[in-house]
Design a protein around this motif. Structure first.
Motif, PDB file in Angstrom:
ATOM      1  N   VAL A   1       0.847  -1.183   0.000  1.00  0.00           N
ATOM      2  CA  VAL A   1       0.000   0.000   0.000  1.00  0.00           C
ATOM      3  C   VAL A   1       0.890   1.242   0.000  1.00  0.00           C
ATOM      4  CG1 VAL A   1      -1.722   1.264   1.345  1.00  0.00           C
ATOM      5  CG2 VAL A   1      -1.776  -1.227   1.294  1.00  0.00           C
ATOM      6  N   ALA A   2       0.499   2.240  -0.762  1.00  0.00           N
ATOM      7  CA  ALA A   2       1.221   3.511  -0.753  1.00  0.00           C
ATOM      8  C   ALA A   2       0.215   4.647  -0.699  1.00  0.00           C
ATOM      9  CB  ALA A   2       2.101   3.648  -1.983  1.00  0.00           C
ATOM     10  N   LEU A   3       0.479   5.607   0.171  1.00  0.00           N
ATOM     11  CA  LEU A   3      -0.362   6.792   0.310  1.00  0.00           C
ATOM     12  C   LEU A   3       0.529   8.016   0.289  1.00  0.00           C
ATOM     13  CD1 LEU A   3      -2.584   5.685   3.303  1.00  0.00           C
ATOM     14  CD2 LEU A   3      -3.272   5.779   0.912  1.00  0.00           C
ATOM     15  N   THR A   4      -0.019   9.117  -0.180  1.00  0.00           N
ATOM     16  CA  THR A   4       0.654  10.397  -0.073  1.00  0.00           C
ATOM     17  C   THR A   4      -0.109  11.212   0.959  1.00  0.00           C
ATOM     18  OG1 THR A   4       1.382  10.326  -2.364  1.00  0.00           O
ATOM     19  CG2 THR A   4       1.390  12.473  -1.310  1.00  0.00           C
ATOM     20  N   LEU A   5       0.588  11.655   1.997  1.00  0.00           N
ATOM     21  CA  LEU A   5      -0.003  12.490   3.034  1.00  0.00           C
ATOM     22  C   LEU A   5       0.389  13.935   2.748  1.00  0.00           C
ATOM     23  CD1 LEU A   5       0.973  10.339   6.139  1.00  0.00           C
ATOM     24  CD2 LEU A   5      -1.064  10.152   4.703  1.00  0.00           C
ATOM     25  N   VAL A   6      -0.585  14.842   2.849  1.00  0.00           N
ATOM     26  CA  VAL A   6      -0.357  16.251   2.553  1.00  0.00           C
ATOM     27  C   VAL A   6      -0.637  17.062   3.805  1.00  0.00           C
ATOM     28  CG1 VAL A   6      -0.987  18.166   1.033  1.00  0.00           C
ATOM     29  CG2 VAL A   6      -1.153  15.813   0.184  1.00  0.00           C
ATOM     30  N   ASP A   7       0.249  18.013   4.130  1.00  0.00           N
ATOM     31  CA  ASP A   7       0.024  18.846   5.309  1.00  0.00           C
ATOM     32  C   ASP A   7      -0.531  20.211   4.902  1.00  0.00           C
ATOM     33  OD1 ASP A   7       2.170  20.452   4.520  1.00  0.00           O
ATOM     34  OD2 ASP A   7       3.335  20.104   6.324  1.00  0.00           O
ATOM     35  N   ALA A   8      -0.810  21.042   5.902  1.00  0.00           N
ATOM     36  CA  ALA A   8      -1.446  22.336   5.679  1.00  0.00           C
ATOM     37  C   ALA A   8      -0.603  23.269   4.806  1.00  0.00           C
ATOM     38  CB  ALA A   8      -1.734  23.004   7.023  1.00  0.00           C
ATOM     39  N   ARG A   9       0.700  23.085   4.818  1.00  0.00           N
ATOM     40  CA  ARG A   9       1.580  23.945   4.019  1.00  0.00           C
ATOM     41  C   ARG A   9       1.851  23.379   2.632  1.00  0.00           C
ATOM     42  NH1 ARG A   9       6.660  25.372   7.547  1.00  0.00           N
ATOM     43  NH2 ARG A   9       5.869  24.444   9.426  1.00  0.00           N
ATOM     44  N   GLY A  10       1.225  22.241   2.312  1.00  0.00           N
ATOM     45  CA  GLY A  10       1.437  21.639   0.998  1.00  0.00           C
ATOM     46  C   GLY A  10       2.581  20.651   0.953  1.00  0.00           C
ATOM     47  N   GLY A  11       3.250  20.430   2.093  1.00  0.00           N
ATOM     48  CA  GLY A  11       4.314  19.435   2.141  1.00  0.00           C
ATOM     49  C   GLY A  11       3.729  18.040   1.933  1.00  0.00           C
ATOM     50  N   ARG A  12       4.466  17.186   1.297  1.00  0.00           N
ATOM     51  CA  ARG A  12       3.984  15.840   0.993  1.00  0.00           C
ATOM     52  C   ARG A  12       4.956  14.793   1.525  1.00  0.00           C
ATOM     53  NH1 ARG A  12       0.091  15.418  -2.985  1.00  0.00           N
ATOM     54  NH2 ARG A  12      -0.633  17.435  -3.696  1.00  0.00           N
ATOM     55  N   VAL A  13       4.381  13.711   2.051  1.00  0.00           N
ATOM     56  CA  VAL A  13       5.150  12.558   2.491  1.00  0.00           C
ATOM     57  C   VAL A  13       4.520  11.339   1.844  1.00  0.00           C
ATOM     58  CG1 VAL A  13       5.743  11.090   4.450  1.00  0.00           C
ATOM     59  CG2 VAL A  13       5.821  13.562   4.700  1.00  0.00           C
ATOM     60  N   ARG A  14       5.337  10.543   1.208  1.00  0.00           N
ATOM     61  CA  ARG A  14       4.840   9.312   0.587  1.00  0.00           C
ATOM     62  C   ARG A  14       5.092   8.174   1.566  1.00  0.00           C
ATOM     63  NH1 ARG A  14       6.213   8.285  -5.557  1.00  0.00           N
ATOM     64  NH2 ARG A  14       4.748   6.605  -5.956  1.00  0.00           N
ATOM     65  N   LEU A  15       4.038   7.456   1.910  1.00  0.00           N
ATOM     66  CA  LEU A  15       4.094   6.407   2.915  1.00  0.00           C
ATOM     67  C   LEU A  15       3.894   5.058   2.219  1.00  0.00           C
ATOM     68  CD1 LEU A  15       4.142   5.806   5.975  1.00  0.00           C
ATOM     69  CD2 LEU A  15       1.675   6.134   5.967  1.00  0.00           C
ATOM     70  N   HIS A  16       4.894   4.188   2.312  1.00  0.00           N
ATOM     71  CA  HIS A  16       4.846   2.856   1.699  1.00  0.00           C
ATOM     72  C   HIS A  16       4.762   1.815   2.809  1.00  0.00           C
ATOM     73  CE1 HIS A  16       6.167   4.263  -2.294  1.00  0.00           C
ATOM     74  NE2 HIS A  16       6.765   5.198  -1.575  1.00  0.00           N
ATOM     75  N   MET A  17       3.808   0.888   2.691  1.00  0.00           N
ATOM     76  CA  MET A  17       3.634  -0.154   3.702  1.00  0.00           C
ATOM     77  C   MET A  17       3.317  -1.483   3.036  1.00  0.00           C
ATOM     78  SD  MET A  17       0.988   1.875   6.156  1.00  0.00           S
ATOM     79  CE  MET A  17       0.175   2.688   4.802  1.00  0.00           C
ATOM     80  N   HIS A  18       3.771  -2.547   3.660  1.00  0.00           N
ATOM     81  CA  HIS A  18       3.307  -3.867   3.254  1.00  0.00           C
ATOM     82  C   HIS A  18       1.866  -4.002   3.737  1.00  0.00           C
ATOM     83  CE1 HIS A  18       6.959  -5.568   1.643  1.00  0.00           C
ATOM     84  NE2 HIS A  18       7.619  -4.953   2.619  1.00  0.00           N
ATOM     85  N   ALA A  19       1.107  -4.890   3.140  1.00  0.00           N
ATOM     86  CA  ALA A  19      -0.305  -5.047   3.465  1.00  0.00           C
ATOM     87  C   ALA A  19      -0.535  -5.358   4.939  1.00  0.00           C
ATOM     88  CB  ALA A  19      -0.927  -6.138   2.587  1.00  0.00           C
ATOM     89  N   ASP A  20       0.350  -6.139   5.568  1.00  0.00           N
ATOM     90  CA  ASP A  20       0.148  -6.472   6.984  1.00  0.00           C
ATOM     91  C   ASP A  20       0.304  -5.248   7.882  1.00  0.00           C
ATOM     92  OD1 ASP A  20       2.882  -6.439   6.408  1.00  0.00           O
ATOM     93  OD2 ASP A  20       3.376  -8.042   7.813  1.00  0.00           O
ATOM     94  N   ILE A  21       1.248  -4.369   7.573  1.00  0.00           N
ATOM     95  CA  ILE A  21       1.413  -3.142   8.352  1.00  0.00           C
ATOM     96  C   ILE A  21       0.254  -2.178   8.078  1.00  0.00           C
ATOM     97  CG2 ILE A  21       2.857  -1.091   8.669  1.00  0.00           C
ATOM     98  CD1 ILE A  21       3.944  -3.647   9.994  1.00  0.00           C
ATOM     99  N   ALA A  22      -0.221  -2.115   6.850  1.00  0.00           N
ATOM    100  CA  ALA A  22      -1.383  -1.275   6.522  1.00  0.00           C
ATOM    101  C   ALA A  22      -2.604  -1.729   7.313  1.00  0.00           C
ATOM    102  CB  ALA A  22      -1.664  -1.319   5.024  1.00  0.00           C
ATOM    103  N   GLU A  23      -2.754  -3.035   7.500  1.00  0.00           N
ATOM    104  CA  GLU A  23      -3.879  -3.562   8.289  1.00  0.00           C
ATOM    105  C   GLU A  23      -3.747  -3.164   9.756  1.00  0.00           C
ATOM    106  OE1 GLU A  23      -7.355  -5.403   9.447  1.00  0.00           O
ATOM    107  OE2 GLU A  23      -6.660  -4.841   7.452  1.00  0.00           O
ATOM    108  N   VAL A  24      -2.544  -3.221  10.301  1.00  0.00           N
ATOM    109  CA  VAL A  24      -2.319  -2.790  11.689  1.00  0.00           C
ATOM    110  C   VAL A  24      -2.663  -1.307  11.819  1.00  0.00           C
ATOM    111  CG1 VAL A  24      -0.562  -2.402  13.468  1.00  0.00           C
ATOM    112  CG2 VAL A  24      -0.596  -4.555  12.199  1.00  0.00           C
ATOM    113  N   MET A  25      -2.239  -0.511  10.861  1.00  0.00           N
ATOM    114  CA  MET A  25      -2.544   0.922  10.895  1.00  0.00           C
ATOM    115  C   MET A  25      -4.056   1.156  10.828  1.00  0.00           C
ATOM    116  SD  MET A  25      -1.100   3.841   8.382  1.00  0.00           S
ATOM    117  CE  MET A  25      -0.483   5.282   9.174  1.00  0.00           C
TER     118      MET A  25
END
Length: 66
Positions: free
Chosen positions: A28-52
């Motif tokens: 799983v991969a998501l891009t998180l965006v903050d109030a200032r427009g900064g971006r963080v790309r978050l990569h997880m295996h499916a098992d960690i995504a399920e824990v999250m």
């Protein structure tokens, strides 16, 4: 005495979540965006995504109630 902040800890207030466009990922991969427009790309295996998902669900249950 005040606690020292950990040097590897960053505050990132998420204002948007987008699917990351990456066909090559095994998980799983998501891009998180903050109030200032900064971006963080978050990569997880499916098992960690399920824990999250479970932890977010539990946190929502605490704040929103039954």
């Amino acid at each position: 005495m005040a606690e020292k902040p950990e040097k590897d800890t960053h505050e990132f207030m998420v204002t948007a979540v987008e699917p990351a466009r990456d066909d090559k990922l095994d998980g799983v991969a998501l891009t998180l965006v903050d109030a200032r427009g900064g971006r963080v790309r978050l990569h997880m295996h499916a098992d960690i995504a399920e824990v999250m998902r479970e932890r977010i669900s539990a946190a929502l249950s605490k704040t929103m109630g039954p």
